[in-house]
Design a protein around this motif. Sequence first.
Motif, PDB file in Angstrom:
ATOM      1  N   ALA A  23     -29.766  -6.397 -23.862  1.00  0.00           N
ATOM      2  CA  ALA A  23     -29.595  -5.947 -25.011  1.00  0.00           C
ATOM      3  C   ALA A  23     -30.501  -6.304 -25.954  1.00  0.00           C
ATOM      4  O   ALA A  23     -30.973  -7.468 -26.054  1.00  0.00           O
ATOM      5  CB  ALA A  23     -27.848  -6.490 -25.279  1.00  0.00           C
ATOM      6  N   VAL A  24     -30.744  -5.121 -27.025  1.00  0.00           N
ATOM      7  CA  VAL A  24     -31.772  -5.406 -27.923  1.00  0.00           C
ATOM      8  C   VAL A  24     -31.261  -4.922 -28.940  1.00  0.00           C
ATOM      9  O   VAL A  24     -30.675  -3.965 -29.160  1.00  0.00           O
ATOM     10  CB  VAL A  24     -33.219  -4.754 -27.467  1.00  0.00           C
ATOM     11  N   ALA A  25     -31.893  -5.463 -30.172  1.00  0.00           N
ATOM     12  CA  ALA A  25     -31.362  -4.905 -31.537  1.00  0.00           C
ATOM     13  C   ALA A  25     -32.853  -4.687 -32.174  1.00  0.00           C
ATOM     14  O   ALA A  25     -33.497  -5.294 -32.325  1.00  0.00           O
ATOM     15  CB  ALA A  25     -30.693  -6.042 -32.452  1.00  0.00           C
ATOM     16  N   THR A  26     -33.164  -3.245 -32.323  1.00  0.00           N
ATOM     17  CA  THR A  26     -34.217  -2.691 -32.956  1.00  0.00           C
ATOM     18  C   THR A  26     -34.358  -2.704 -34.531  1.00  0.00           C
ATOM     19  O   THR A  26     -33.074  -2.608 -35.088  1.00  0.00           O
ATOM     20  CB  THR A  26     -34.495  -1.327 -32.549  1.00  0.00           C
ATOM     21  N   VAL A  27     -35.168  -2.716 -35.063  1.00  0.00           N
ATOM     22  CA  VAL A  27     -35.337  -2.918 -36.677  1.00  0.00           C
ATOM     23  C   VAL A  27     -34.977  -1.393 -37.062  1.00  0.00           C
ATOM     24  O   VAL A  27     -34.017  -1.282 -38.122  1.00  0.00           O
ATOM     25  CB  VAL A  27     -36.758  -3.090 -37.009  1.00  0.00           C
TER      26      VAL A  27
END
Length: 230
Positions: free
Chosen positions: A153-157
């Motif tokens: 799970a990633v949070a991108t800018v």
Amino acid sequence: MLPDVEPKYPNGLREALQRAGMTGSELARLLETNRQNVSRWVSGTRELVPAVAQQIAPLLQTTSAELLLLRSTERFSVPLGGKIVGGGAIDVSTDQHEPGLEYEIELSVRVPDATVAYQVIGESMMPVYRPDTVIICRAHTKVIDPLVGKELAVATVDHGRMLKVVHPGSTPGHYDLSSFNATTMRDVRLEWVARIAAIIPADEWRILERRSQVNADMRTRLQKPSKRQK
């Protein structure tokens, strides 16, 4: 006629295969293992360990608890951090909330090291991540390089939260993000990543309100589609 022999390691894999209409050979191919391993799990001559049960569960649309015959009435809750997408870009800008502010989800099985849950949205995740599946994640981290090559799970800018395999980008601090059914995103900046601890089917969790007063519009957006008023 030989008497029935009680399996040494009983589990629910045989019944789950039958419900899913899948053969042991098909499951072995999806798991990239040999047919003998699956046969031994099904017969109970080899232990179906929790780590393998967690891999099998989403393939058969069941839970690791069902596969392991865990019937505990204990409930386990995890803060609900909002929604997450896994394929092409979907606008979830209004649903990018910090973990645990208003809601938590209740599960029927305890997930070790669980920190936050995200609700999968969008048809693009099928068949791996069906809509309303919940992804249980371990703690967020900004130390990304040791996890390169893994599905996270990633949070991108710039693009919100996603489920992606992370690869090195062309410059330091940037990463390429791939998934099985979408074009690779190049040189993306990440705010954090989190390892996936468990994948929970839509019918194995429910939302609990953490505050006595919550926003009605938010409640509607977080509901499963089948529960929303038309």
